[in-house]
Design a protein around this motif. Structure first.
Motif, PDB file in Angstrom:
ATOM      1  N   ARG A   1      56.962  69.994  91.929  1.00 38.93           N
ATOM      2  CA  ARG A   1      57.877  70.843  91.158  1.00 38.93           C
ATOM      3  C   ARG A   1      59.159  71.080  91.948  1.00 38.93           C
ATOM      4  O   ARG A   1      60.273  71.026  91.400  1.00 38.93           O
ATOM      5  N   ALA A   2      59.018  71.296  93.248  1.00 39.08           N
ATOM      6  CA  ALA A   2      60.196  71.519  94.085  1.00 39.08           C
ATOM      7  C   ALA A   2      61.054  70.255  94.176  1.00 39.08           C
ATOM      8  O   ALA A   2      62.289  70.323  94.150  1.00 39.08           O
ATOM      9  N   THR A   3      60.406  69.106  94.245  1.00 39.67           N
ATOM     10  CA  THR A   3      61.154  67.844  94.309  1.00 39.67           C
ATOM     11  C   THR A   3      61.935  67.620  93.018  1.00 39.67           C
ATOM     12  O   THR A   3      63.098  67.188  93.044  1.00 39.67           O
ATOM     13  N   LEU A   4      61.334  67.901  91.875  1.00 38.77           N
ATOM     14  CA  LEU A   4      62.028  67.743  90.598  1.00 38.77           C
ATOM     15  C   LEU A   4      63.239  68.664  90.519  1.00 38.77           C
ATOM     16  O   LEU A   4      64.305  68.264  90.012  1.00 38.77           O
ATOM     17  N   ARG A   5      63.107  69.891  91.042  1.00 38.63           N
ATOM     18  CA  ARG A   5      64.251  70.807  91.048  1.00 38.63           C
ATOM     19  C   ARG A   5      65.347  70.287  91.976  1.00 38.63           C
ATOM     20  O   ARG A   5      66.534  70.327  91.642  1.00 38.63           O
ATOM     21  N   ARG A   6      64.931  69.755  93.127  1.00 42.95           N
ATOM     22  CA  ARG A   6      65.913  69.272  94.109  1.00 42.95           C
ATOM     23  C   ARG A   6      66.717  68.100  93.566  1.00 42.95           C
ATOM     24  O   ARG A   6      67.915  67.971  93.852  1.00 42.95           O
ATOM     25  N   PHE A   7      66.086  67.257  92.757  1.00 41.24           N
ATOM     26  CA  PHE A   7      66.771  66.105  92.173  1.00 41.24           C
ATOM     27  C   PHE A   7      67.282  66.392  90.754  1.00 41.24           C
ATOM     28  O   PHE A   7      67.733  65.474  90.073  1.00 41.24           O
ATOM     29  N   ASP A   8      67.204  67.652  90.328  1.00 43.57           N
ATOM     30  CA  ASP A   8      67.736  68.087  89.038  1.00 43.57           C
ATOM     31  C   ASP A   8      67.133  67.281  87.882  1.00 43.57           C
ATOM     32  O   ASP A   8      67.830  66.853  86.956  1.00 43.57           O
ATOM     33  N   VAL A   9      65.815  67.061  87.927  1.00 41.32           N
ATOM     34  CA  VAL A   9      65.126  66.246  86.921  1.00 41.32           C
ATOM     35  C   VAL A   9      64.647  67.125  85.766  1.00 41.32           C
ATOM     36  O   VAL A   9      63.960  68.131  85.985  1.00 41.32           O
ATOM     37  N   GLY A  10      65.007  66.734  84.547  1.00 42.71           N
ATOM     38  CA  GLY A  10      64.551  67.453  83.358  1.00 42.71           C
ATOM     39  C   GLY A  10      63.671  66.616  82.460  1.00 42.71           C
ATOM     40  O   GLY A  10      62.875  67.142  81.687  1.00 42.71           O
ATOM     41  N   ARG A  11      63.822  65.307  82.533  1.00 41.22           N
ATOM     42  CA  ARG A  11      62.981  64.392  81.740  1.00 41.22           C
ATOM     43  C   ARG A  11      62.233  63.505  82.721  1.00 41.22           C
ATOM     44  O   ARG A  11      62.856  62.785  83.522  1.00 41.22           O
ATOM     45  N   VAL A  12      60.904  63.556  82.657  1.00 42.10           N
ATOM     46  CA  VAL A  12      60.114  62.866  83.666  1.00 42.10           C
ATOM     47  C   VAL A  12      58.997  62.051  83.036  1.00 42.10           C
ATOM     48  O   VAL A  12      58.277  62.522  82.153  1.00 42.10           O
ATOM     49  N   GLU A  13      58.894  60.811  83.470  1.00 41.68           N
ATOM     50  CA  GLU A  13      57.784  59.918  83.133  1.00 41.68           C
ATOM     51  C   GLU A  13      56.786  59.993  84.288  1.00 41.68           C
ATOM     52  O   GLU A  13      57.185  59.928  85.451  1.00 41.68           O
ATOM     53  N   ILE A  14      55.497  60.126  83.974  1.00 39.93           N
ATOM     54  CA  ILE A  14      54.488  60.258  85.021  1.00 39.93           C
ATOM     55  C   ILE A  14      53.479  59.124  84.896  1.00 39.93           C
ATOM     56  O   ILE A  14      52.868  58.927  83.845  1.00 39.93           O
ATOM     57  N   LEU A  15      53.320  58.339  85.963  1.00 37.45           N
ATOM     58  CA  LEU A  15      52.340  57.265  86.023  1.00 37.45           C
ATOM     59  C   LEU A  15      51.285  57.632  87.064  1.00 37.45           C
ATOM     60  O   LEU A  15      51.623  58.145  88.144  1.00 37.45           O
ATOM     61  N   VAL A  16      50.023  57.354  86.746  1.00 37.58           N
ATOM     62  CA  VAL A  16      48.930  57.769  87.630  1.00 37.58           C
ATOM     63  C   VAL A  16      47.940  56.628  87.805  1.00 37.58           C
ATOM     64  O   VAL A  16      47.525  55.994  86.827  1.00 37.58           O
ATOM     65  N   ARG A  17      47.560  56.368  89.045  1.00 38.91           N
ATOM     66  CA  ARG A  17      46.427  55.492  89.364  1.00 38.91           C
ATOM     67  C   ARG A  17      45.660  56.107  90.530  1.00 38.91           C
ATOM     68  O   ARG A  17      46.247  56.528  91.517  1.00 38.91           O
ATOM     69  N   GLY A  18      44.336  56.138  90.409  1.00 41.73           N
ATOM     70  CA  GLY A  18      43.490  56.581  91.511  1.00 41.73           C
ATOM     71  C   GLY A  18      43.322  58.079  91.637  1.00 41.73           C
ATOM     72  O   GLY A  18      42.647  58.550  92.553  1.00 41.73           O
ATOM     73  N   LEU A  19      43.918  58.864  90.748  1.00 42.14           N
ATOM     74  CA  LEU A  19      43.780  60.318  90.766  1.00 42.14           C
ATOM     75  C   LEU A  19      43.374  60.797  89.377  1.00 42.14           C
ATOM     76  O   LEU A  19      43.790  60.224  88.362  1.00 42.14           O
ATOM     77  N   ASP A  20      42.592  61.848  89.330  1.00 43.13           N
ATOM     78  CA  ASP A  20      42.130  62.399  88.057  1.00 43.13           C
ATOM     79  C   ASP A  20      43.159  63.412  87.558  1.00 43.13           C
ATOM     80  O   ASP A  20      42.990  64.627  87.700  1.00 43.13           O
ATOM     81  N   ILE A  21      44.245  62.888  86.999  1.00 39.39           N
ATOM     82  CA  ILE A  21      45.350  63.728  86.535  1.00 39.39           C
ATOM     83  C   ILE A  21      45.758  63.272  85.149  1.00 39.39           C
ATOM     84  O   ILE A  21      45.949  62.075  84.915  1.00 39.39           O
ATOM     85  N   ASP A  22      45.912  64.205  84.234  1.00 38.21           N
ATOM     86  CA  ASP A  22      46.408  63.918  82.892  1.00 38.21           C
ATOM     87  C   ASP A  22      47.935  64.060  82.928  1.00 38.21           C
ATOM     88  O   ASP A  22      48.447  65.173  83.099  1.00 38.21           O
ATOM     89  N   PRO A  23      48.677  62.942  82.773  1.00 37.80           N
ATOM     90  CA  PRO A  23      50.142  63.031  82.879  1.00 37.80           C
ATOM     91  C   PRO A  23      50.767  64.011  81.890  1.00 37.80           C
ATOM     92  O   PRO A  23      51.700  64.742  82.250  1.00 37.80           O
ATOM     93  N   ASN A  24      50.279  64.035  80.662  1.00 35.21           N
ATOM     94  CA  ASN A  24      50.878  64.922  79.655  1.00 35.21           C
ATOM     95  C   ASN A  24      50.640  66.392  79.999  1.00 35.21           C
ATOM     96  O   ASN A  24      51.543  67.223  79.865  1.00 35.21           O
ATOM     97  N   ALA A  25      49.428  66.714  80.437  1.00 35.74           N
ATOM     98  CA  ALA A  25      49.134  68.093  80.815  1.00 35.74           C
ATOM     99  C   ALA A  25      49.940  68.499  82.039  1.00 35.74           C
ATOM    100  O   ALA A  25      50.459  69.625  82.127  1.00 35.74           O
ATOM    101  N   LEU A  26      50.072  67.597  82.997  1.00 34.45           N
ATOM    102  CA  LEU A  26      50.846  67.905  84.203  1.00 34.45           C
ATOM    103  C   LEU A  26      52.313  68.135  83.865  1.00 34.45           C
ATOM    104  O   LEU A  26      52.942  69.069  84.397  1.00 34.45           O
ATOM    105  N   ARG A  27      52.871  67.315  82.990  1.00 34.76           N
ATOM    106  CA  ARG A  27      54.284  67.464  82.620  1.00 34.76           C
ATOM    107  C   ARG A  27      54.536  68.849  82.026  1.00 34.76           C
ATOM    108  O   ARG A  27      55.560  69.487  82.329  1.00 34.76           O
ATOM    109  N   LYS A  28      53.607  69.326  81.202  1.00 33.48           N
ATOM    110  CA  LYS A  28      53.775  70.659  80.602  1.00 33.48           C
ATOM    111  C   LYS A  28      53.740  71.740  81.668  1.00 33.48           C
ATOM    112  O   LYS A  28      54.497  72.716  81.608  1.00 33.48           O
TER     113      LYS A  28
END
Length: 392
Positions: A332-359
């Motif tokens: 979250r801090a990295t996204l703020r530092r790079f002023d990111v508002g629209r983010v695509e999330i790709l995941v391999r090897g971790l149990d993470i739901d990209p859509n839930a994480l984005r929210k």
């Protein structure tokens, strides 16, 4: 509930009156809101006895436009269209059988058959469903050399000296998708037993385990425009390698990687780019071979992401802008530092739901970025990237 076409429906649709009715209904909206008006219009045009078949055909032709090149005048059932190979995929598979005598023993509406007929020396199509066979006869009528069509059971051989091509149905009696080869129609093992010593080609779903087909000499995973479409099993007489991945594009470009190529891809620190190999490469177990071809290496030997200082041509790759250990707070801090508002999330090897994480991240900046989440060893890692399409 899908419409069940009858022989009488097909006879009408293939007649001049049916063609006129289809043309007259071709521009109807066919939306949920227009349903009552669409039905009333079709009844006026072709009578109540033919309206349902005409409307279903118009709707299926629209659905087929992005899948089948010559679908504008074709006849379909909903289930047959869903299972039909996309034209580019069917043409690629047919190309491997060019000049041979071929028998498609589950020809259905003819989506594969028409491509086989374009390149085969002699082509036969058969099916147990007389309605679909009538549709295939209509759909293949414009082939340069029209295939011979016959009503026959795929498990009862009716030809000799031909390559046997099959696409077993993969839905149970309730219409649910089935992954068990014994539930295919016809079952995969019975199909192989019916043609001992014959060259056999069987189209399957991409997730099939090749171990269930010990007779197959080669399995080819095929993707089209980034979507893995099929796994195709080739008998020993047709195999040229054990595993193959073929990547097709709608613009006509394609490439292939096989297990005969070197696989001496190492594991190392992140380079300037991260590459997420095409799904066909991953499913075929050829990530290391693909990496070796392009001078890439793995971030982790158990994860399919590749990295390097120059991505392969023609792919969408991810230029690394920042990376570090992963946690939601740090990301979250990295996204703020790079002023990111629209983010695509790709995941391999971790149990993470990209859509839930984005929210949960709630990015609110003015720029866009891609986040690649993975693990290196036991440590979760996050890479902030800029996605770029690399020229071919």
């Amino acid at each position: 509930m899908a419409y069940a076409f009858s022989a009488a429906d097909i006879a009408f649709l293939r007649s001049s009156g049916g063609e006129d009715a289809l043309a007259a209904c071709a521009d109807l909206p066919l939306t949920a809101d227009s349903r009552i008006g669409d039905v009333a219009a079709a009844r006026r045009i072709c009578g109540p006895e033919h309206a349902a078949a005409v409307l279903e055909t118009v709707m299926l032709r629209r659905k087929a436009e992005t899948k089948l090149a010559a679908s504008g005048a074709w006849l379909f059932t909903g289930e047959a269209l869903q299972q039909a190979s996309a034209t580019a995929v069917a043409a690629h598979r047919a190309g491997r059988l060019a000049g041979r005598d071929v028998h498609d023993v589950t020809c259905s509406i003819g989506a594969d058959l028409v491509e086989l007929a374009a390149v085969a020396n002699r082509c036969i199509g058969s099916d147990l469903d007389p309605v679909r066979l009538s549709m295939a006869r209509h759909n293949c009528a414009e082939a340069v050399v029209a295939p011979v069509l016959t009503l026959a059971d795929a498990l009862r051989p009716t030809s000799r000296g031909t390559v046997v091509v099959a696409d077993p149905a993969r839905r149970d009696s309730a219409g649910r998708r089935t992954w068990r080869p014994g539930d295919f129609a016809p079952p995969l093992d019975e199909l192989a037993d019916a043609y001992p010593g014959r060259d056999l080609v069987v189209k399957c779903a991409p997730g099939i385990d090749p171990a269930v087909a010990p007779w197959a000499g080669e399995v080819e995973l095929v993707s089209l425009d980034g979507q893995v479409r099929e796994a195709c099993l080739f008998g020993p007489g047709l195999a040229t390698t054990a595993r193959r991945a073929t990547v097709l594009r709608s613009d006509g470009t394609q490439w292939t990687v096989t297990d005969r190529e070197p696989d001496d891809t190492g594991v190392g620190e992140p380079g300037e780019w991260i590459v997420d190999p095409d799904g066909a490469v991953v499913r075929a177990g050829l990530v290391r071979h693909y990496g070796a071809r392009h001078g890439l290496w793995q971030l982790d030997e158990r994860i399919a992401y590749l990295t390097g200082d120059a991505p392969p041509p023609g792919v969408r790759a991810f230029r690394v802008l920042d990376d570090g250990p992963y946690s939601e707070k740090s990301l979250r801090a990295t996204l703020r530092r790079f002023d990111v508002g629209r983010v695509e999330i790709l995941v391999r090897g971790l149990d993470i739901d990209p859509n839930a994480l984005r929210k949960r991240l709630k990015p609110s900046g003015r720029s866009e970025a891609s986040v690649v989440l993975t693990r290196i060893g036991r440590s979760p890692r996050a890479f902030l990237c800029r996605a770029e399409r690399i020229p071919a």
